[in-house]
Structure formats: structure tokens, C-alpha cells
Design a protein around this motif. Structure first.
Motif, PDB file in Angstrom:
ATOM      1  N   SER A 158       7.544  16.775   2.566  1.00  0.00           N
ATOM      2  CA  SER A 158       6.592  16.639   3.666  1.00  0.00           C
ATOM      3  C   SER A 158       5.564  15.572   3.288  1.00  0.00           C
ATOM      4  O   SER A 158       5.200  15.423   2.130  1.00  0.00           O
ATOM      5  CB  SER A 158       5.901  17.969   3.948  1.00  0.00           C
ATOM      6  OG  SER A 158       5.227  18.420   2.792  1.00  0.00           O
ATOM      7  N   VAL A 159       5.121  14.829   4.282  1.00  0.00           N
ATOM      8  CA  VAL A 159       4.120  13.795   4.056  1.00  0.00           C
ATOM      9  C   VAL A 159       2.749  14.447   4.044  1.00  0.00           C
ATOM     10  O   VAL A 159       2.391  15.193   4.965  1.00  0.00           O
ATOM     11  CB  VAL A 159       4.191  12.700   5.144  1.00  0.00           C
ATOM     12  CG1 VAL A 159       3.047  11.707   5.002  1.00  0.00           C
ATOM     13  CG2 VAL A 159       5.528  11.986   5.084  1.00  0.00           C
ATOM     14  N   VAL A 160       1.996  14.189   2.987  1.00  0.00           N
ATOM     15  CA  VAL A 160       0.641  14.711   2.848  1.00  0.00           C
ATOM     16  C   VAL A 160      -0.317  13.630   3.346  1.00  0.00           C
ATOM     17  O   VAL A 160      -0.341  12.534   2.811  1.00  0.00           O
ATOM     18  CB  VAL A 160       0.340  15.079   1.376  1.00  0.00           C
ATOM     19  CG1 VAL A 160      -1.073  15.592   1.233  1.00  0.00           C
ATOM     20  CG2 VAL A 160       1.339  16.107   0.871  1.00  0.00           C
ATOM     21  N   ASP A 161      -1.073  13.938   4.408  1.00  0.00           N
ATOM     22  CA  ASP A 161      -2.031  12.960   4.939  1.00  0.00           C
ATOM     23  C   ASP A 161      -3.146  12.727   3.953  1.00  0.00           C
ATOM     24  O   ASP A 161      -3.514  13.635   3.223  1.00  0.00           O
ATOM     25  CB  ASP A 161      -2.640  13.469   6.250  1.00  0.00           C
ATOM     26  CG  ASP A 161      -1.647  13.444   7.395  1.00  0.00           C
ATOM     27  OD1 ASP A 161      -0.716  12.626   7.341  1.00  0.00           O
ATOM     28  OD2 ASP A 161      -1.809  14.242   8.333  1.00  0.00           O
ATOM     29  N   PRO A 162      -3.721  11.587   3.934  1.00  0.00           N
ATOM     30  CA  PRO A 162      -3.462  10.416   4.758  1.00  0.00           C
ATOM     31  C   PRO A 162      -2.603   9.384   4.033  1.00  0.00           C
ATOM     32  O   PRO A 162      -2.348   9.497   2.841  1.00  0.00           O
ATOM     33  CB  PRO A 162      -4.867   9.855   4.948  1.00  0.00           C
ATOM     34  CG  PRO A 162      -5.524  10.105   3.621  1.00  0.00           C
ATOM     35  CD  PRO A 162      -4.984  11.462   3.194  1.00  0.00           C
ATOM     36  N   VAL A 163      -2.209   8.352   4.775  1.00  0.00           N
ATOM     37  CA  VAL A 163      -1.656   7.142   4.175  1.00  0.00           C
ATOM     38  C   VAL A 163      -2.861   6.358   3.679  1.00  0.00           C
ATOM     39  O   VAL A 163      -3.816   6.139   4.430  1.00  0.00           O
ATOM     40  CB  VAL A 163      -0.885   6.297   5.214  1.00  0.00           C
ATOM     41  CG1 VAL A 163      -0.472   4.961   4.628  1.00  0.00           C
ATOM     42  CG2 VAL A 163       0.317   7.064   5.736  1.00  0.00           C
ATOM     43  N   CYS A 164      -2.863   5.962   2.407  1.00  0.00           N
ATOM     44  CA  CYS A 164      -3.990   5.225   1.832  1.00  0.00           C
ATOM     45  C   CYS A 164      -3.581   3.790   1.555  1.00  0.00           C
ATOM     46  O   CYS A 164      -2.549   3.546   0.931  1.00  0.00           O
ATOM     47  CB  CYS A 164      -4.460   5.876   0.530  1.00  0.00           C
ATOM     48  SG  CYS A 164      -5.085   7.532   0.789  1.00  0.00           S
ATOM     49  N   ILE A 165      -4.384   2.861   2.017  1.00  0.00           N
ATOM     50  CA  ILE A 165      -4.133   1.435   1.842  1.00  0.00           C
ATOM     51  C   ILE A 165      -5.280   0.856   1.038  1.00  0.00           C
ATOM     52  O   ILE A 165      -6.437   0.954   1.454  1.00  0.00           O
ATOM     53  CB  ILE A 165      -4.047   0.719   3.200  1.00  0.00           C
ATOM     54  CG1 ILE A 165      -2.960   1.355   4.074  1.00  0.00           C
ATOM     55  CG2 ILE A 165      -3.815  -0.782   3.009  1.00  0.00           C
ATOM     56  CD1 ILE A 165      -3.083   1.020   5.540  1.00  0.00           C
ATOM     57  N   THR A 166      -4.979   0.276  -0.104  1.00  0.00           N
ATOM     58  CA  THR A 166      -5.993  -0.380  -0.922  1.00  0.00           C
ATOM     59  C   THR A 166      -5.878  -1.872  -0.665  1.00  0.00           C
ATOM     60  O   THR A 166      -4.785  -2.437  -0.750  1.00  0.00           O
ATOM     61  CB  THR A 166      -5.790  -0.072  -2.412  1.00  0.00           C
ATOM     62  OG1 THR A 166      -5.784   1.352  -2.583  1.00  0.00           O
ATOM     63  CG2 THR A 166      -6.899  -0.676  -3.257  1.00  0.00           C
ATOM     64  N   ALA A 167      -7.000  -2.490  -0.323  1.00  0.00           N
ATOM     65  CA  ALA A 167      -6.986  -3.903   0.044  1.00  0.00           C
ATOM     66  C   ALA A 167      -8.162  -4.635  -0.583  1.00  0.00           C
ATOM     67  O   ALA A 167      -9.205  -4.045  -0.853  1.00  0.00           O
ATOM     68  CB  ALA A 167      -7.049  -4.048   1.561  1.00  0.00           C
ATOM     69  N   LEU A 168      -7.972  -5.917  -0.777  1.00  0.00           N
ATOM     70  CA  LEU A 168      -9.009  -6.805  -1.289  1.00  0.00           C
ATOM     71  C   LEU A 168      -9.331  -7.845  -0.235  1.00  0.00           C
ATOM     72  O   LEU A 168      -8.481  -8.196   0.591  1.00  0.00           O
ATOM     73  CB  LEU A 168      -8.532  -7.514  -2.558  1.00  0.00           C
ATOM     74  CG  LEU A 168      -8.247  -6.621  -3.762  1.00  0.00           C
ATOM     75  CD1 LEU A 168      -7.535  -7.412  -4.851  1.00  0.00           C
ATOM     76  CD2 LEU A 168      -9.539  -6.044  -4.301  1.00  0.00           C
ATOM     77  N   LEU A 169     -10.550  -8.356  -0.290  1.00  0.00           N
ATOM     78  CA  LEU A 169     -10.923  -9.452   0.595  1.00  0.00           C
ATOM     79  C   LEU A 169     -10.462 -10.773   0.002  1.00  0.00           C
ATOM     80  O   LEU A 169     -10.553 -10.985  -1.206  1.00  0.00           O
ATOM     81  CB  LEU A 169     -12.441  -9.500   0.791  1.00  0.00           C
ATOM     82  CG  LEU A 169     -13.068  -8.396   1.636  1.00  0.00           C
ATOM     83  CD1 LEU A 169     -14.582  -8.588   1.693  1.00  0.00           C
ATOM     84  CD2 LEU A 169     -12.486  -8.380   3.032  1.00  0.00           C
ATOM     85  N   ALA A 170      -9.977 -11.657   0.860  1.00  0.00           N
ATOM     86  CA  ALA A 170      -9.619 -13.015   0.450  1.00  0.00           C
ATOM     87  C   ALA A 170     -10.891 -13.861   0.408  1.00  0.00           C
ATOM     88  O   ALA A 170     -11.958 -13.434   0.873  1.00  0.00           O
ATOM     89  CB  ALA A 170      -8.611 -13.609   1.433  1.00  0.00           C
TER      90      ALA A 170
END
Length: 171
Positions: free
Chosen positions: A59-71
Motif C-alpha cells: 500500500s502507498v503511504v501518503d504523501p509523495v515527497c519531492i525534494t527539489a533545489l532552486l536553479a
């Protein structure tokens, strides 16, 4: 993001502390930030749907986590790190992903500041809410001036009421 968080509330943002845990993680480049996120999430969902050494459906455990950097130009970089928490019954021994670009990552306890928003969750929306959170929190309280963690609790194709968060790690 990590188990059941403990929350604190400030005027424009809240704080959470997450327990340690294992995550399925993929780093992915796309033609756009949004494309990179969608492609990475699709690969992770295949892993959770049984594309692993055990053929185990999880089962998918919420949330989907997105790690991002600024350009350098202030936009979000096209390389993202997307993670989903491994369900509790698989934490001790997660199945090995068939897709070798997916890694199993152990994360320690983490404390974050976050801001919730509803509706669309495209790169520009995340970037704008991240700027609001950075301004509300102030640079002396949060680590990683360019690092943001975006969390989506609902799929992109949900037509209304989507819940998303923008987070910064506490110092």
C-alpha cells in the motif's frame, strides 16, 4: 513524510517532527520539473504495485515527497528526488526494486516547518508557496536556503480538494 508527526502551529506555518523510517527513493531528470516528478512517481508506483524481487504489492503511504533545489535563475531544477515511505509491515526488510534506479533509503528523525495549500501542484505553485514559507519562517530557523520538500497527499488527476505541503528542514 515519516510516520506520525508531532505538530506545532505558528501564524503562517506549522512545524512537524517525523520518526525515522525507510523510503523508496528515486532521483530523476525530466524535460520540465513537472515531467520529472510525474515520471519518477510512476516508477515508484510500479515498485509498490509489485515490480520488486518478491512480487509484493504494498500500500502507498501518503504523501509523495519531492525534494527539489532552486536553479541559478530561481526556477526549480529539472532533477528531483521523489520518495514514498515503505509501509510498516515491510520496514524491517523492504523488497528489492526491479528498477535499479530506485533505492531504499533509511532516514533519521526529521523536523520541518511546513505550509499547506490546496488545488493545483505544479512547479510554479510549489515555488511560490516555498517563497512564502521561506519569508514566514526566516532564514535563521531553517536549513538549506535552496532545498525544498514538496508533499502531495492526492493524485494529480483528482479534480478538486487536493492537499499539498511545502517544507523546509529546521536547523
Amino acid at each position: 513524510m515519516f510516520g506520525n508527526p508531532t505538530r506545532t502551529r505558528q501564524p503562517n506555518y506549522e512545524g512537524k517532527e517525523y520518526e525515522a523510517g525507510k523510503f523508496a527513493t528515486i532521483e530523476h531528470n525530466g524535460e520540465t520539473f513537472d515531467a520529472a516528478c510525474l515520471e519518477a512517481v510512476a516508477k515508484l508506483y510500479k515498485y509498490f504495485e509489485g515490480s520488486n524481487n518478491q512480487g509484493a504489492k504494498m500500500s502507498v503511504v501518503d504523501p509523495v515527497c519531492i525534494t527539489a533545489l532552486l536553479a541559478d535563475d530561481g526556477s526549480l531544477q529539472l532533477k528531483v528526488k521523489v520518495s514514498l515511505q515503505i509501509p510498516s509491515q515491510f520496514q524491517a526488510s523492504p523488497p528489492s526494486p526491479a528498477d535499479k534506479s530506485i533505492q531504499i533509503e533509511q532516514r533519521g528523525e526529521t523536523a520541518v516547518f511546513f505550509m499547506t495549500f490546496h488545488g493545483n501542484a505544479k512547479g510554479e505553485n510549489y515555488k511560490n508557496y516555498a517563497a512564502q514559507l521561506r519569508s514566514a519562517v526566516g532564514t535563521e530557523k531553517a536549513d538549506h536556503k535552496e532545498l525544498y520538500i514538496f508533499s502531495s497527499y492526492d493524485p494529480q488527476n483528482k479534480s478538486f480538494g487536493n492537499r499539498h505541503e511545502v517544507s523546509l528542514q529546521k536547523k
